[in-house]
Scaffold this motif. Sequence first.
Motif, PDB file in Angstrom:
ATOM      1  N   LYS A 148       0.815  -1.211   0.000  1.00  0.00           N
ATOM      2  CA  LYS A 148       0.000   0.000   0.000  1.00  0.00           C
ATOM      3  C   LYS A 148       0.853   1.269   0.000  1.00  0.00           C
ATOM      4  O   LYS A 148       0.459   2.291  -0.565  1.00  0.00           O
ATOM      5  CB  LYS A 148      -0.939   0.005   1.187  1.00  0.00           C
ATOM      6  N   MET A 149       2.012   1.218   0.628  1.00  0.00           N
ATOM      7  CA  MET A 149       2.860   2.387   0.726  1.00  0.00           C
ATOM      8  C   MET A 149       3.940   2.456  -0.347  1.00  0.00           C
ATOM      9  O   MET A 149       4.696   3.418  -0.406  1.00  0.00           O
ATOM     10  CB  MET A 149       3.559   2.396   2.098  1.00  0.00           C
ATOM     11  N   SER A 150       3.989   1.483  -1.231  1.00  0.00           N
ATOM     12  CA  SER A 150       5.082   1.390  -2.206  1.00  0.00           C
ATOM     13  C   SER A 150       5.219   2.642  -3.059  1.00  0.00           C
ATOM     14  O   SER A 150       6.331   3.062  -3.382  1.00  0.00           O
ATOM     15  CB  SER A 150       4.914   0.160  -3.105  1.00  0.00           C
ATOM     16  N   LYS A 151       4.099   3.264  -3.433  1.00  0.00           N
ATOM     17  CA  LYS A 151       4.200   4.456  -4.275  1.00  0.00           C
ATOM     18  C   LYS A 151       4.859   5.629  -3.530  1.00  0.00           C
ATOM     19  O   LYS A 151       5.421   6.526  -4.144  1.00  0.00           O
ATOM     20  CB  LYS A 151       2.845   4.847  -4.839  1.00  0.00           C
ATOM     21  N   TRP A 152       4.811   5.639  -2.188  1.00  0.00           N
ATOM     22  CA  TRP A 152       5.430   6.711  -1.408  1.00  0.00           C
ATOM     23  C   TRP A 152       6.843   6.345  -0.947  1.00  0.00           C
ATOM     24  O   TRP A 152       7.583   7.205  -0.510  1.00  0.00           O
ATOM     25  CB  TRP A 152       4.599   7.041  -0.162  1.00  0.00           C
ATOM     26  N   LEU A 153       7.203   5.076  -1.033  1.00  0.00           N
ATOM     27  CA  LEU A 153       8.496   4.623  -0.527  1.00  0.00           C
ATOM     28  C   LEU A 153       9.574   4.576  -1.601  1.00  0.00           C
ATOM     29  O   LEU A 153      10.668   4.098  -1.353  1.00  0.00           O
ATOM     30  CB  LEU A 153       8.353   3.236   0.125  1.00  0.00           C
ATOM     31  N   LYS A 154       9.295   5.045  -2.788  1.00  0.00           N
ATOM     32  CA  LYS A 154      10.275   4.991  -3.880  1.00  0.00           C
ATOM     33  C   LYS A 154      11.346   6.021  -3.714  1.00  0.00           C
ATOM     34  O   LYS A 154      11.255   7.030  -3.149  1.00  0.00           O
ATOM     35  CB  LYS A 154       9.581   5.196  -5.220  1.00  0.00           C
TER      36      LYS A 154
END
Length: 85
Positions: A79-85
């Motif tokens: 769920k957080m992958s788009k913010w963890l890049k």
Amino acid sequence: MKVELVTNLKRQATRILADLRLTREPVLITEHGQPSAYLVDVKDYEFMQRRLELLEGLSRGERAVLEGRTYSQNEAKKKMSKWLK
């Protein structure tokens, strides 16, 4: 805690505020013998507001756990992958 009548606040606001800045002790303002308001230092008020926000966040988190609204670590990463890049 200091207690001041609202009439004293009207007449001696400068002195009361100077004392507040110096001592950072909250002042209870009374009107007709009843508590009416608290006068607090700006920094102390802002600190209390931040503390309240943190406590509210913790409360929401506890409620989510109790209601089963939680994610596993892998689900959270997805769920957080788009913010963890």
